[in-house]
Scaffold this active site. Structure first.
Site, short mmCIF file in Angstrom:
data_model
loop_
_atom_site.label_atom_id
_atom_site.label_comp_id
_atom_site.label_asym_id
_atom_site.label_seq_id
_atom_site.Cartn_x
_atom_site.Cartn_y
_atom_site.Cartn_z
N LYS A 5 0.85 -1.18 0.00
CA LYS A 5 0.00 0.00 0.00
C LYS A 5 0.89 1.24 0.00
O LYS A 5 1.59 1.50 0.98
CB LYS A 5 -0.90 0.01 1.24
CG LYS A 5 -1.76 1.28 1.27
CD LYS A 5 -2.23 1.60 2.67
CE LYS A 5 -2.63 3.05 2.81
NZ LYS A 5 -1.48 3.98 2.78
N GLU B 69 10.61 0.72 10.10
CA GLU B 69 11.60 1.76 9.86
C GLU B 69 10.86 3.06 10.13
O GLU B 69 10.00 3.46 9.36
CB GLU B 69 12.11 1.64 8.43
CG GLU B 69 13.51 2.20 8.24
CD GLU B 69 13.44 3.66 7.86
OE1 GLU B 69 13.26 3.96 6.68
OE2 GLU B 69 13.55 4.50 8.77
N CYS C 203 13.67 10.39 7.09
CA CYS C 203 13.69 9.87 8.46
C CYS C 203 15.07 9.98 9.09
O CYS C 203 15.20 10.22 10.29
CB CYS C 203 13.24 8.40 8.47
SG CYS C 203 13.93 7.47 7.10
N GLU D 54 10.57 15.11 15.96
CA GLU D 54 10.87 15.07 14.53
C GLU D 54 9.95 16.04 13.81
O GLU D 54 8.74 15.97 13.92
CB GLU D 54 10.65 13.65 14.00
CG GLU D 54 11.13 13.49 12.57
CD GLU D 54 10.92 12.07 12.05
OE1 GLU D 54 9.90 11.47 12.43
OE2 GLU D 54 11.77 11.59 11.28
#
Lengths: 308, 472, 276
Positions: free
Chosen positions: B179, B253, B287, B384
């Protein structure tokens, strides 16, 4: 600088204290800048600027007055078919050819650069190198391209390299001095940075990459390092020094990459023939062909441009 | 004085249909309703794509299950050749796919063309070569695949994240249901076409578009043997909770807040490049971005001057212009998050700076920004942001740098800048991060394992290590 | 009455000339010699051709070794593509179709090793001290190869050598197959000099490769005469070349394992202290 200040020990501490250069990083940055796309109006302006920055060069054993006269005429009027085409910045020849070039260039605004100091090897006594310089200036050169003693540099004798440059600068009188580092012989980018600073500290007006007589001449990464050096030197000492990559720059595409390098490293202040030159010969015709293509819309061919 | 004229990459190389269905069992079919995907640089609608409902997910998993028997029974050499075909087709269609990626994601064409697409092709090439060599991979003399993998990927590197998921899964003999993210479905749908061009057996790869619910239903599906997820730590936690007590294997991840450590003997000009690349590459939607600059106090001022001077040459604008360095923020939602956290940064007392930047009126844009005077106590040093925003902190000694670098629940990556080799190795040893870059940053290679410590996730993608997640 | 058309003469074919493959070009033997194979004149290589081939191989080796593993893998994959494209040509030369298939798949197998061999044979070493320590494989250099006659055999000795960055001088046994493979290599983006193929009498030229000071390794897989093999190994000992001895029965369709590659790889171990 005082005698102690210019001793090899002091120079070594200063030069070896400069930040190092990461080879992979600097080559990647130069390559990335080389992907800038310069088209249409920007390209036209860039080509004209590049033409105005060319030091049209002939440095061959076989040079004759005839050859030098033809080259000088071409520097003044690169494209006889187009009067809007600007002149080159200078002509660059051996000292023996200076009088011939001077006669043609008189009053044209095109500078006359002479190599000197036992070009290209630099392996001669200082007295000979200084005489070489003085003679060239007396014959009419208003710019001198000297070579540093690479042997002395690689042997670590920084004071000798420094003192020679100071002496040649003095022998130049009013002529401006370009210091050829011969980056292709220096071995590492760290050495290119150190040699750049050494040349600037000793009073050079321009730092130049190469004689064009060894296999490795100007490259984008080397020029990038030299641009960073002149930028940092001005910030620290308040004096602006010019940069001249020479040898191996043959196409318009290459030349534009160098202009991009200047633009994004040191900016407008160096985007002029007073502070940046290309040491080249065949580059000029490629610039002319590209210039013509932009105005006519089709690809040019060499038959339509003069050989000097 | 030296202005670059517009240098647009042509859009005509890619032909985007007005609607796309779900790619299940080798063919496209309708879902339950559709949703739009837009170009974040202009807010123009690119296409309408199908919304997968639970029954569509069931269908896709069933197709993958049917295909698994024959696919895993194929000799590795045959699976390898399918993957090599896919790699070649991607190479041949590279420019088309790069333009598509820039349109759907907002990233500069320079990056999709020179970074994303080459890595995508290389990833398939690399794993193609493992398909017939699994016994040499160090996971047993006759390693077996797991079965059906349910894979959910993010919007920051759509096609590359797809490659990281699908290539090793297929090489090992699994089949997949993937997806893509809801704001970037198109390159995955074009990948479905690549699979058809390669004559990949139907059902081996299934692409189902949808939103959060689709993803959740997929990872919780009882007939999925392996779940792989790249995305936020928040969602990663939920997935880890949901597979508890099941037999499903899981790799994650997730997010990061990487420290980019610059010592006083760093190669300064290249360090500045590394800092810029670390946080502004891909608009900071990375990331492993170097979002915390830890600079040794003795050189902080000088480094920041160089950094600001360098930032002033960054070009923000049309992603399809070949000279653009920083493209559009991927969505209105992400822009809002970045804006909010930046305002918090200012309100908490950090000093904000951006170079002067002309931002287009339509689309989602954020100027590259740095905050100085940041400490570990600031939210912008801990959370983040996932945008082009750098928090700058200082340190005095290597020990202090390491302490600050590790002082985070994340552990994905880190950077070290110094000319001293022994320091690189000693610091790297002590950093709790899955990827350590020394005198470089944001370097990726299919042979090089990637993944995090702590709440940045577990499992590795890339390299020999990347096979482990897909073998029994 | 219309004249009947004259009988049409059969079209004359243009025969191929079988020359050597050295430095990316197809020269004749410097000796000018040829020998007959199925009615074709094939170049008969001399020791000087072998000498020139070694020069070409050495010249090409540093750049080939410095190419990325990814690049080398893609080049070897392209060789597979080109063999596939010429499938019919090899069959027409008498190679069984199944063998051509196997040769193509063997090339694909080796293509995939270029960027993995280091991961499987190299590693960090946990030495007892504050040191970073890593062992990595490196290509040995120029390899002299006495090749088996079959296409599959030829591919099975050339691919493992070049995929890791070695360059080869091949003494071929089945000349028409070997030169056709050379034509494949010439269209596969293989840099000139990486593979050099000499047709002729291997017993005549092999001793010159075996004793050559600038050849790093010798692959004797294709040597059938045990005495010749022993002589060659003795000659190789002069410069301590790495030698791959011939094995009595080789099934080239079986998994070759890592041996053919590791026999031509050196292991380099680097130490570096760790400390601020």
């Amino acid at each position: 600088m005082t005698a102690t200040a210019t001793s090899t020990g002091t120079l070594r501490a200063l030069l070896h204290g400069l930040p190092g250069v990461d080879k992979v990083g600097v080559e990647a940055r130069a390559a990335a800048l080389g992907t800038r796309s310069v088209k249409t109006t920007a390209k036209a302006k860039a080509i004209d600027l590049a033409i105005r920055m060319v030091d049209l060069t002939t440095l061959e054993g076989a040079d004759t007055p005839g050859k030098v006269r033809a080259l000088s005429a071409k520097a003044i009027r690169p494209d006889p078919a187009d009067p809007t085409c600007p002149s080159a910045a200078a002509v660059c020849v051996y000292p023996s050819m200076v009088p011939t070039a001077a006669a043609v260039l008189a009053g044209s605004g095109v500078h006359l650069a002479s190599v000197a100091t036992a070009f290209p090897s630099g392996q001669a006594p200082l007295a000979v190198k200084l005489a070489d310089t003085r003679d060239a200036v007396a014959a009419g050169a208003d710019e001198i391209d000297m070579v540093i003693s690479r042997g002395a540099f690689l042997a670590g004798d920084y004071a000798k390299v420094f003192d020679e440059i100071v002496a040649v600068k003095e022998a130049c009188g009013d002529a401006h001095l370009k210091v050829i580092l011969e980056t292709g012989e220096l071995g590492t980018y760290d050495n290119v940075r150190r040699a750049s600073w050494l040349a600037m500290l000793a009073g050079g007006d321009f730092i130049k990459t190469s004689t064009g007589k060894v296999p490795v001449a100007a490259t984008l990464p080397v020029t990038l390092i030299m641009l960073e050096a002149v930028r940092d030197f001005r910030a620290e000492h308040g004096r602006q020094v010019g940069v001249k990559p020479a040898g191996g720059i043959r196409t318009t595409k290459d030349a534009i990459k160098y202009l991009v390098l200047i633009n994004e490293t040191v900016g407008d202040d160096w985007l002029s023939p007073d502070w940046f030159r290309f040491g080249a010969s065949s580059l000029l015709n490629d610039l002319l062909m590209q210039r013509t293509k932009l105005t006519t819309g089709h690809y040019a061919g060499p038959d339509y441009f003069t050989l000097d | 004085m030296f202005e670059y004229a517009p240098a647009p990459e042509s859009r005509s190389i890619v032909s985007i249909a007005s609607t796309y269905g779900l790619f299940i069992d080798g063919d496209f079919s309708d879902g339950k309703g559709t949703f739009k995907t837009i170009n974040p640089a202009s807010e123009e609608v690119l296409a309408e794509v199908a919304m997968a409902a639970p029954e569509d997910v069931d269908r896709a998993v069933a197709a993958a299950r049917r295909a698994f028997g024959p696919w895993s029974a194929l000799p590795g050499a045959e699976r390898a050749k399918y993957l090599f075909r896919i790699a070649r087709i991607i190479q041949e269609r590279s420019r088309e796919l790069a333009v598509l990626e820039s349109l759907d994601n907002g990233k500069p064409i320079k990056e999709s063309r020179d970074v994303d697409l080459p890595l995508v092709a290389a990833h398939f090439f690399y794993y193609a070569g493992w398909a017939d060599k699994l016994r040499y991979a160090g996971f047993g003399t006759d390693p077996k695949p797991l079965g059906v993998a349910g894979q959910v990927i993010p919007w920051n590197f759509p096609l590359l994240m797809l490659a990281w998921k699908i290539a090793p899964a297929l090489a090992a003999g699994n089949t997949v249901v993937l997806k893509p993210a809801e704001t970037t479905p198109l390159s995955a749908l074009f990948f479905a076409d690549v699979c058809r061009q390669a004559d990949l057996p139907p059902g081996v790869v299934n692409i189902i578009t949808g939103a959060g619910d689709t993803g959740r239903y997929l990872v919780e599906h009882p007939d999925v043997d392996k779940v792989a997820f790249t995305g936020s730590t928040e969602v990663g936690r939920q997935i880890a909770r949901s597979v508890a007590g099941t037999g499903k294997r899981l790799t994650l991840e997730l997010g990061g807040k990487a420290a980019n450590i610059v010592f006083d003997d760093a190669p300064i000009d290249q360090a500045v490049e590394g800092i810029v690349n670390g946080i502004f590459f891909n608009q900071g939607h990375v990331c492993c971005a170097g979002s915390r600059l830890l600079v040794q106090e003795s050189i902080a001022d000088e480094l920041l001057d160089s950094l600001k001077r360098r930032m002033a040459t960054l070009r923000v604008g049309d992603p399809l212009d070949k000279n653009t360095d920083i493209g559009a923020i991927n969505s209105a939602a992400q822009l809002a998050k970045i804006t909010e956290l930046s305002e918090i940064g200012s309100s908490e007392g950090a000093e904000r700076w951006s170079p002067p930047c002309e931002l287009p009126d339509r689309g989602f844009w954020f100027a590259p920004t740095i905050f100085t005077g940041v400490t570990q106590a600031h939210r912008i040093a801990r959370e983040e942001i996932f945008g082009p925003v750098l928090s700058v902190l200082t340190f005095r000694t290597p020990d202090e740098a390491i302490e600050k670098a590790n002082n985070t629940p994340y552990g994905l990556s880190a950077g070290i800048w110094t000319e001293k080799g022994s320091r690189i190795l000693a610091v790297a040893d002590r950093l709790r991060a899955g990827v350590v870059w020394a005198n470089t940053f944001n370097k990726f290679d299919p042979t090089s394992p990637f993944g995090g410590y702590k709440e940045s996730g577990y499992g590795r993608e890339g390299g020999r290590h990347g096979l482990e997640a897909y073998l029994a | 009455m219309p004249k009947s058309a004259p009988a049409k003469a059969p079209r004359l074919s243009v025969r191929k000339t079988y020359k050597l493959y050295v430095g990316g070009a197809f020269p004749r033997s410097e000796s000018g010699r040829t020998y007959l194979v199925d009615g074709d004149n094939v170049a008969l290589a001399s020791r000087k051709d072998a000498r020139d081939a070694v020069v070409a191989a050495r010249k090409a080796q540093p750049k080939w070794a410095a190419a990325t593993a990814y690049n080398r893998g893609q080049v070897v994959y392209r060789i597979a593509e080109m063999v596939e494209a010429r499938h019919g040509e090899f069959v027409a030369l008498g190679v069984p179709a199944a063998e051509v298939d196997a040769a193509i798949d063997r090339l694909v197998w080796y293509a995939g090793w270029s960027d993995k061999i280091a991961q499987v044979t190299g590693n960090a070493n946990p030495v007892a001290g504050p040191f970073f320590n890593i062992s990595s494989p490196e290509p040995t250099g120029v390899v002299g190869v006495v090749a088996p006659a079959s296409l599959l055999g030829l591919v099975s000795v050339v691919a493992p050598a070049i995929v890791t960055g070695n360059t080869v001088v091949v003494l071929a046994a089945g000349p028409q197959v070997a030169i056709t493979l050379a034509e494949v290599l010439a269209t596969s983006d293989v840099p000139g000099g990486v593979v050099n193929i000499l047709t002729g009498n291997a017993a005549e030229t092999a001793p010159w490769l075996a004793s050559h000071d600038d050849v790093n390794a010798l692959d004797l897989t294709g040597v059938r005469d045990t005495e010749l093999a022993a002589d060659l190994e003795r000659a190789a000992s002069g410069t301590l070349k790495r030698v791959i001895r011939p094995r009595r029965k080789v099934d080239f369709t079986a998994d070759p394992g890592l041996g053919p590659m590791t026999a031509l790889l050196e292991t380099k171990t680097v130490w570096h202290p760790k400390g601020y």
